[in-house]
Design an enzyme around this catalytic site. Structure first.
Site, PDB file in Angstrom:
ATOM      1  N   GLU A  22     -21.084  -8.018 -27.910  1.00 33.18           N
ATOM      2  CA  GLU A  22     -20.218  -9.082 -28.422  1.00 33.18           C
ATOM      3  C   GLU A  22     -19.096  -9.405 -27.431  1.00 33.18           C
ATOM      4  O   GLU A  22     -18.731 -10.559 -27.254  1.00 33.18           O
ATOM      5  CB  GLU A  22     -19.629  -8.697 -29.788  1.00 33.18           C
ATOM      6  CG  GLU A  22     -20.630  -8.745 -30.925  1.00 33.18           C
ATOM      7  CD  GLU A  22     -21.214 -10.137 -31.154  1.00 33.18           C
ATOM      8  OE1 GLU A  22     -20.577 -11.139 -30.789  1.00 33.18           O
ATOM      9  OE2 GLU A  22     -22.339 -10.221 -31.684  1.00 33.18           O
ATOM     10  N   TYR A 105     -13.345 -12.691 -35.044  1.00 33.59           N
ATOM     11  CA  TYR A 105     -14.785 -12.932 -34.933  1.00 33.59           C
ATOM     12  C   TYR A 105     -15.526 -11.638 -34.589  1.00 33.59           C
ATOM     13  O   TYR A 105     -16.493 -11.251 -35.251  1.00 33.59           O
ATOM     14  CB  TYR A 105     -15.113 -14.008 -33.872  1.00 33.59           C
ATOM     15  CG  TYR A 105     -16.560 -13.891 -33.478  1.00 33.59           C
ATOM     16  CD1 TYR A 105     -17.553 -14.351 -34.338  1.00 33.59           C
ATOM     17  CD2 TYR A 105     -16.943 -13.228 -32.311  1.00 33.59           C
ATOM     18  CE1 TYR A 105     -18.897 -14.165 -34.044  1.00 33.59           C
ATOM     19  CE2 TYR A 105     -18.273 -13.037 -32.008  1.00 33.59           C
ATOM     20  CZ  TYR A 105     -19.249 -13.510 -32.868  1.00 33.59           C
ATOM     21  OH  TYR A 105     -20.573 -13.300 -32.585  1.00 33.59           O
ATOM     22  N   ASP A 123     -17.685 -17.957 -34.888  1.00 36.98           N
ATOM     23  CA  ASP A 123     -17.534 -18.208 -33.449  1.00 36.98           C
ATOM     24  C   ASP A 123     -17.693 -19.711 -33.182  1.00 36.98           C
ATOM     25  O   ASP A 123     -17.759 -20.505 -34.128  1.00 36.98           O
ATOM     26  CB  ASP A 123     -18.552 -17.381 -32.634  1.00 36.98           C
ATOM     27  CG  ASP A 123     -19.981 -17.902 -32.771  1.00 36.98           C
ATOM     28  OD1 ASP A 123     -20.244 -18.725 -33.672  1.00 36.98           O
ATOM     29  OD2 ASP A 123     -20.829 -17.492 -31.962  1.00 36.98           O
TER      30      ASP A 123
END
Ligand code: SF4
Length: 342
Positions: A22, A105, A123
């Protein structure tokens, strides 16, 4: 979910691996991130391996990905997990959000993908899909807009399985409802899509401000003697903190080589030393997200040992390049120099 992409970080529930992916994906395209992800996990298979690494080693592995604060934050957070959580990745949204470099996020993505917790991950893809679908004209870069979208995303998720819902809407934005020319004609949401039905697809999502691009003028001094040359570590709170570069004279406007020789910075560096300007490169424009770096490389041959004690410079040999993290701009120049002088 039969249309989702096969990606290495989708095959795992390990929060550490999901975290690394991520963070890498925050500013990097999927195709470029895959190799970096595999290399990173090979070198640091566990949180404890990452926590024990030297920062220079972490930055070297990140070289070329850009946004190096991501790597520094990963490293710092790994140390915290090691110290405060006994090396075990925290399993609550609140605790995950406390880690350095993790925003709402990323915390929601890790919480849902690794622990299936009900947090909607919003996102850029999700902003785009929701704003177009519901015709939301709140600015996605405003505090109010962010809160609003978070609420809408949570409501849309409802009782769906968090992991599947988040992955599905992110994939939908990445593959179907793409920024330019979304594939509306084959879209299952077509009948209910506000933006499409009102011919306003290109007007969503809405942003409040355009960040101005700043121009900077870099004059890099490649000071060499045979295969040895000078480098320094960037220390300022600025781009590329703790990465290495050649000695640099920065200006706020373009100047000619003759003007450069008359600057106080040049005089302070070299005084009356003997040197030969071997070459001056063409202007290279290196674009970052909000900065254009107009760069020239001035290759100077001289007795670099005389410079060693100045400003913390270090002398290295071409054969040692692999030990130091360099920004892409310097890496490209070094590759060129190595090619010309194998
Ligand atoms: S119809 Fe077009 S704009 Fe609307 S959700 Fe589908 S792809 Fe996106």
């Amino acid at each position: 979910m039969q249309n989702k992409r096969d990606l290495p970080w989708r095959e795992t529930k390990d929060p550490y691996q999901i975290w690394i992916s991520e963070i890498m994906l925050q500013q990097t395209r999927v195709a470029s991130a895959i190799d970096y992800f595999n290399r990173f996990l090979k070198q640091f298979p566990t949180i404890s391996d990452l926590a024990q690494a030297e920062e220079q080693e972490v930055l070297k592995l990140w070289q070329g990905l850009g946004y190096y604060s991501r790597a520094r934050n990963l490293h710092a957070a790994a140390k915290i997990i090691q110290l405060e959580y006994h090396g075990i990745f925290p399993d609550s949204y609140k605790e995950i959000l406390k880690l350095k470099g993790i925003g709402t996020y990323t915390a929601a993505a890790i919480a849902s993908f690794a622990f299936n917790l009900p947090h909607a991950a919003v996102d850029g893809n999700v902003y785009r899909v929701l704003s177009r679908l519901y015709g939301i004209n709140k600015a996605i870069d405003s505090t109010e807009g962010k809160k609003y979208f978070q609420t809408i995303a949570s409501e849309t998720m409802g009782n769906a399985i968090p992991e599947i819902y988040n992955q599905a809407i992110i994939e939908f934005g990445a593959l179907q409802c793409i920024p330019r020319s979304p594939k509306c004609d084959i879209c299952p949401l077509l009948a209910n899509c506000f933006a499409h039905n009102n011919a306003q697809v290109d007007q969503f999502p809405v942003k409040s401000k355009q960040i101005k691009t700043k121009n900077r003028y870099f004059y890099y001094l490649f000071l060499s003697c045979k295969s040895r040359f000078l480098i320094e570590k960037r220390k300022k709170k600025d781009i590329w903190e703790n990465l290495f570069q050649y000695p640099l004279i920065e200006y706020d406007k373009p100047i000619s080589t003759n003007e450069l020789l008359r600057t106080s910075e040049w005089k302070e560096l070299f005084g009356n030393m003997e040197l030969v300007i071997h070459s001056v490169s063409e202007n290279v424009i290196h674009k970052l997200s909000h900065q254009n770096l107009h760069t020239k490389f001035i290759h100077i041959e001289m007795d670099i040992d005389k410079m060693k004690n100045k400003y913390g410079y270090a002398i290295i040999n071409h054969s040692e390049i692999s030990e130091y993290p360099f920004p892409k701009l310097i890496e490209d120049h070094l590759n060129k120099m190595t090619k010309n002088n194998p």
